[in-house]
Design a protein around this motif. Structure first.
Motif, PDB file in Angstrom:
ATOM      1  N   VAL A  28       0.653  -1.685  -0.307  1.00 33.95           N
ATOM      2  CA  VAL A  28      -0.236   0.059   0.604  1.00 33.95           C
ATOM      3  C   VAL A  28       0.913   1.283  -0.412  1.00 33.95           C
ATOM      4  CG1 VAL A  28      -2.000   1.245   1.274  1.00 33.95           C
ATOM      5  CG2 VAL A  28      -2.185  -1.244   0.977  1.00 33.95           C
ATOM      6  N   ARG A  29       2.104   1.184   0.483  1.00 38.53           N
ATOM      7  CA  ARG A  29       2.748   2.444   1.410  1.00 38.53           C
ATOM      8  C   ARG A  29       3.517   2.574  -0.271  1.00 38.53           C
ATOM      9  NH1 ARG A  29       2.843   4.502   5.868  1.00 38.53           N
ATOM     10  NH2 ARG A  29       4.752   5.274   5.799  1.00 38.53           N
ATOM     11  N   LEU A  30       4.311   1.341  -1.259  1.00 44.58           N
ATOM     12  CA  LEU A  30       4.673   1.615  -2.276  1.00 44.58           C
ATOM     13  C   LEU A  30       4.009   2.535  -3.311  1.00 44.58           C
ATOM     14  CD1 LEU A  30       7.203   1.276  -4.111  1.00 44.58           C
ATOM     15  CD2 LEU A  30       7.023  -1.015  -4.603  1.00 44.58           C
ATOM     16  N   ALA A  31       2.736   1.641  -4.003  1.00 39.73           N
ATOM     17  CA  ALA A  31       1.154   2.273  -4.356  1.00 39.73           C
ATOM     18  C   ALA A  31       1.380   3.583  -4.387  1.00 39.73           C
ATOM     19  CB  ALA A  31      -0.028   0.954  -4.230  1.00 39.73           C
ATOM     20  N   LEU A  32       1.233   4.975  -2.736  1.00 40.10           N
ATOM     21  CA  LEU A  32       1.003   5.488  -2.402  1.00 40.10           C
ATOM     22  C   LEU A  32       2.467   6.321  -2.912  1.00 40.10           C
ATOM     23  CD1 LEU A  32       0.054   8.570  -1.919  1.00 40.10           C
ATOM     24  CD2 LEU A  32       0.237   7.705   0.853  1.00 40.10           C
ATOM     25  N   ALA A  33       3.564   5.889  -2.900  1.00 44.65           N
ATOM     26  CA  ALA A  33       4.806   6.297  -3.203  1.00 44.65           C
ATOM     27  C   ALA A  33       4.799   6.353  -4.575  1.00 44.65           C
ATOM     28  CB  ALA A  33       6.373   5.403  -2.690  1.00 44.65           C
ATOM     29  N   VAL A  34       4.266   5.525  -5.194  1.00 42.63           N
ATOM     30  CA  VAL A  34       4.610   5.975  -7.183  1.00 42.63           C
ATOM     31  C   VAL A  34       3.736   7.392  -7.351  1.00 42.63           C
ATOM     32  CG1 VAL A  34       3.834   4.679  -8.943  1.00 42.63           C
ATOM     33  CG2 VAL A  34       5.163   3.518  -7.343  1.00 42.63           C
ATOM     34  N   LEU A  35       2.585   7.008  -6.376  1.00 34.76           N
ATOM     35  CA  LEU A  35       1.585   8.009  -7.253  1.00 34.76           C
ATOM     36  C   LEU A  35       2.304   9.740  -6.828  1.00 34.76           C
ATOM     37  CD1 LEU A  35      -1.050   9.343  -7.790  1.00 34.76           C
ATOM     38  CD2 LEU A  35      -1.431   8.906  -5.238  1.00 34.76           C
ATOM     39  N   LEU A  36       2.728   9.876  -5.595  1.00 36.43           N
ATOM     40  CA  LEU A  36       3.301  10.676  -5.638  1.00 36.43           C
ATOM     41  C   LEU A  36       4.877  10.900  -5.827  1.00 36.43           C
ATOM     42  CD1 LEU A  36       3.549  11.058  -1.542  1.00 36.43           C
ATOM     43  CD2 LEU A  36       1.902  11.963  -3.674  1.00 36.43           C
ATOM     44  N   ALA A  37       5.545  10.113  -6.490  1.00 37.08           N
ATOM     45  CA  ALA A  37       6.490  10.314  -8.014  1.00 37.08           C
ATOM     46  C   ALA A  37       6.121  10.715  -8.703  1.00 37.08           C
ATOM     47  CB  ALA A  37       7.336   8.693  -7.633  1.00 37.08           C
ATOM     48  N   GLU A  38       5.220  10.733  -9.337  1.00 34.67           N
ATOM     49  CA  GLU A  38       4.002  10.776  -9.998  1.00 34.67           C
ATOM     50  C   GLU A  38       4.607  10.084 -11.738  1.00 34.67           C
ATOM     51  OE1 GLU A  38       4.702  14.938 -11.881  1.00 34.67           O
ATOM     52  OE2 GLU A  38       6.510  15.353 -10.475  1.00 34.67           O
ATOM     53  N   GLY A  39       4.509   8.895 -11.585  1.00 35.66           N
ATOM     54  CA  GLY A  39       4.769   7.666 -12.046  1.00 35.66           C
ATOM     55  C   GLY A  39       3.456   6.798 -12.203  1.00 35.66           C
ATOM     56  N   HIS A  40       3.780   5.997 -12.559  1.00 37.25           N
ATOM     57  CA  HIS A  40       2.565   4.260 -12.767  1.00 37.25           C
ATOM     58  C   HIS A  40       2.909   3.029 -12.485  1.00 37.25           C
ATOM     59  CE1 HIS A  40       1.244   7.869 -15.474  1.00 37.25           C
ATOM     60  NE2 HIS A  40       2.177   7.504 -16.557  1.00 37.25           N
ATOM     61  N   LEU A  41       1.467   2.099 -11.999  1.00 37.87           N
ATOM     62  CA  LEU A  41       2.098   1.485 -11.534  1.00 37.87           C
ATOM     63  C   LEU A  41       1.485  -0.442 -11.976  1.00 37.87           C
ATOM     64  CD1 LEU A  41       2.633   0.198  -7.929  1.00 37.87           C
ATOM     65  CD2 LEU A  41       0.530   0.526  -7.359  1.00 37.87           C
ATOM     66  N   LEU A  42       2.300  -0.557 -12.004  1.00 38.57           N
ATOM     67  CA  LEU A  42       1.216  -2.265 -12.344  1.00 38.57           C
ATOM     68  C   LEU A  42       1.694  -3.467 -11.544  1.00 38.57           C
ATOM     69  CD1 LEU A  42       0.987  -4.265 -14.964  1.00 38.57           C
ATOM     70  CD2 LEU A  42       3.746  -4.162 -14.721  1.00 38.57           C
ATOM     71  N   ILE A  43       0.696  -3.600 -11.226  1.00 38.61           N
ATOM     72  CA  ILE A  43       0.242  -5.009  -9.913  1.00 38.61           C
ATOM     73  C   ILE A  43      -0.301  -6.188 -10.905  1.00 38.61           C
ATOM     74  CG2 ILE A  43      -1.762  -5.429  -8.241  1.00 38.61           C
ATOM     75  CD1 ILE A  43      -2.339  -2.462  -8.387  1.00 38.61           C
ATOM     76  N   GLU A  44       0.921  -7.220 -10.525  1.00 42.50           N
ATOM     77  CA  GLU A  44       1.159  -8.608 -11.395  1.00 42.50           C
ATOM     78  C   GLU A  44       0.350  -9.336 -10.227  1.00 42.50           C
ATOM     79  OE1 GLU A  44       3.923  -9.486 -14.898  1.00 42.50           O
ATOM     80  OE2 GLU A  44       4.328 -11.078 -13.348  1.00 42.50           O
ATOM     81  N   ARG A 171       7.319  -2.243 -10.745  1.00 47.28           N
ATOM     82  CA  ARG A 171       5.786  -3.474 -10.401  1.00 47.28           C
ATOM     83  C   ARG A 171       5.555  -4.490  -9.610  1.00 47.28           C
ATOM     84  NH1 ARG A 171       7.789  -9.036 -13.704  1.00 47.28           N
ATOM     85  NH2 ARG A 171       9.054  -8.569 -11.490  1.00 47.28           N
ATOM     86  N   ILE A 172       4.646  -4.513  -8.809  1.00 45.62           N
ATOM     87  CA  ILE A 172       4.019  -5.442  -7.568  1.00 45.62           C
ATOM     88  C   ILE A 172       3.222  -6.432  -7.602  1.00 45.62           C
ATOM     89  CG2 ILE A 172       4.710  -3.278  -5.918  1.00 45.62           C
ATOM     90  CD1 ILE A 172       1.232  -3.226  -6.122  1.00 45.62           C
ATOM     91  N   ALA A 173       3.791  -7.231  -6.481  1.00 43.83           N
ATOM     92  CA  ALA A 173       2.908  -8.518  -6.854  1.00 43.83           C
ATOM     93  C   ALA A 173       1.922  -8.526  -5.899  1.00 43.83           C
ATOM     94  CB  ALA A 173       3.630  -9.848  -7.458  1.00 43.83           C
ATOM     95  N   MET A 174       0.698  -8.602  -5.137  1.00 44.41           N
ATOM     96  CA  MET A 174       0.018  -9.001  -3.891  1.00 44.41           C
ATOM     97  C   MET A 174      -0.155 -10.259  -3.411  1.00 44.41           C
ATOM     98  SD  MET A 174      -2.060  -6.705  -4.408  1.00 44.41           S
ATOM     99  CE  MET A 174      -3.040  -6.257  -3.089  1.00 44.41           C
ATOM    100  N   GLY A 175       0.240 -10.986  -3.634  1.00 42.95           N
ATOM    101  CA  GLY A 175       1.179 -12.748  -2.956  1.00 42.95           C
ATOM    102  C   GLY A 175      -0.820 -12.581  -2.186  1.00 42.95           C
ATOM    103  N   TYR A 176      -0.999 -13.909  -2.066  1.00 48.61           N
ATOM    104  CA  TYR A 176      -1.499 -14.626  -1.469  1.00 48.61           C
ATOM    105  C   TYR A 176      -1.879 -13.688   0.252  1.00 48.61           C
ATOM    106  CZ  TYR A 176      -2.512 -18.091  -4.799  1.00 48.61           C
ATOM    107  OH  TYR A 176      -3.058 -18.285  -5.888  1.00 48.61           O
ATOM    108  N   PRO A 177      -2.705 -13.551   0.876  1.00 44.35           N
ATOM    109  CA  PRO A 177      -2.412 -13.127   2.062  1.00 44.35           C
ATOM    110  C   PRO A 177      -2.338 -13.803   3.488  1.00 44.35           C
ATOM    111  CG  PRO A 177      -4.984 -13.435   1.362  1.00 44.35           C
ATOM    112  CD  PRO A 177      -4.321 -13.624   0.267  1.00 44.35           C
ATOM    113  N   SER A 178      -1.759 -13.622   4.317  1.00 45.45           N
ATOM    114  CA  SER A 178      -1.953 -14.526   5.646  1.00 45.45           C
ATOM    115  C   SER A 178      -3.319 -15.408   6.042  1.00 45.45           C
ATOM    116  CB  SER A 178      -1.471 -13.939   6.802  1.00 45.45           C
ATOM    117  OG  SER A 178      -1.983 -12.713   6.880  1.00 45.45           O
TER     118      SER A 178
END
Length: 325
Positions: A28-44, A171-178
């Motif tokens: 979640v924090r990385l997604a917000l960091a990408v927004l503030l870095a004026e970037g784009h996010l790929l969730i795979e 690019r981030i991977a969600m992974g299965y939850p605990s």
């Protein structure tokens, strides 16, 4: 914007998203960091692990314009960018904006569309503008594409072109939850969708001020050289037939600035860069056939390369660095 106010706003957004996405604070924090870095996010990741929910939760946490594109094999480039339509009353062509004209664009299952349609996003993501029939239209600020994709070995998917992948900051991977997080999800989501109850905790003007603050975060000359060394090393690796581009180094620094700001610092450390190397670089590089046969992932190759690069301010024998500023 003062650092304390930035941190309070960021924590409010993160907390809002975590009402929907349980057990994934780093993502979640990385997604917000990408927004503030004026970037784009790929969730795979595989279907059903919360890729689209994360994208929607971030979009709904900010009071700004949001458009969603469901990528399908029959989606046309004009559906994304817009099209000029002849107006009978005016006897002239007028531009009908496509779904990309928004602050946050959620692209669901981007690799189910044809490469031609995927490429419609290239100009939008890099230059923040759209050119249709020779006329250029500027996009709004902030502008972020949050795209989800399924693993390419799944049926009905097309691999993203290299130029497209390079425009995604991370690019981030969600992974299965605990098990605990999955149990909590069953309790919270069983009676309804928490997205329906999510209200904005920030707005586009605030995000623009946050972005301006992030741009002022200090990066020392040794750290800039460290970033250049990291990117250059990927181009020399025998395990990679395509290394990271200069754009990759630029986005690595921009995201590191955002991460530092989210932690209340006005300077970047080597740890910031090291933590971002895999999400920012691994999707841009291409392994050699030999590395693929050895089942070496780009994540593992990139992480191994970084461990060999001397860290600025490191003392001999440390193995890591003690940051000297």
């Amino acid at each position: 914007m003062p650092a304390e106010q930035l941190r309070e706003t960021a924590e409010a957004i993160v907390g809002n998203i975590e009402r929907v996405i349980e057990g994934k604070p780093a993502i979640v924090r990385l997604a917000l960091a990408v927004l503030l870095a004026e970037g784009h996010l790929l969730i795979e990741d595989v279907p059903g692990v919360g890729k689209t929910k994360l994208a929607k939760a971030l979009a709904r946490s900010i009071d700004c314009s949001v458009r969603r594109i469901q990528f399908t094999p029959d989606l046309l480039p004009s559906d994304v960018t817009g099209v000029s339509v002849y107006n009978q009353e005016n006897r002239d062509f007028e531009f009908k904006p496509g779904a990309v004209f928004a602050n946050l664009v959620v692209g669901d299952e981007i690799n189910r569309a044809s490469p031609k349609t995927q490429s419609a996003l290239l100009e939008c993501m890099e230059e923040r503008q759209v050119t249709v029939d020779g006329t250029t239209f500027r996009l709004q600020t902030p502008f972020m594409v949050i795209a989800t994709q399924n693993p390419i070995e799944m049926e009905g998917t097309y691999p993203l072109p290299e130029a497209q992948r390079d425009r995604f900051t991370a690019r981030i991977a969600m992974g299965y939850p605990s098990p605990d997080a999955e149990l909590t999800m069953l309790d919270l989501h069983g009676a309804g969708d928490p997205l329906d109850e999510l209200s904005p905790v920030s707005d586009a003007d605030t995000i623009r001020r946050l972005i301006a603050t992030v741009r002022r975060v200090h990066v020392s000359e040794p750290l800039k050289q460290y970033a250049v060394d990291i990117v250059a090393t990927t181009r020399q690796s025998p395990d990679l037939r395509l290394g990271a581009s200069p754009r990759a180094g630029l986005q690595l620094l921009r995201t590191a600035r955002a991460v530092a700001a989210l932690e209340g610092r006005d300077y970047v450390t080597p740890d910031d860069l090291q933590a971002l190397v895999v999400p920012v670089l691994a999707h841009r590089v291409i392994p050699t056939p030999e590395a693929q046969l050895a089942r070496r992932t780009t994540d593992a190759i990139v992480a191994d390369l970084v461990r060999r690069i001397p860290v600025p301010g490191a003392r001999p024998g440390d193995g890591r660095g003690h940051w000297q500023g």
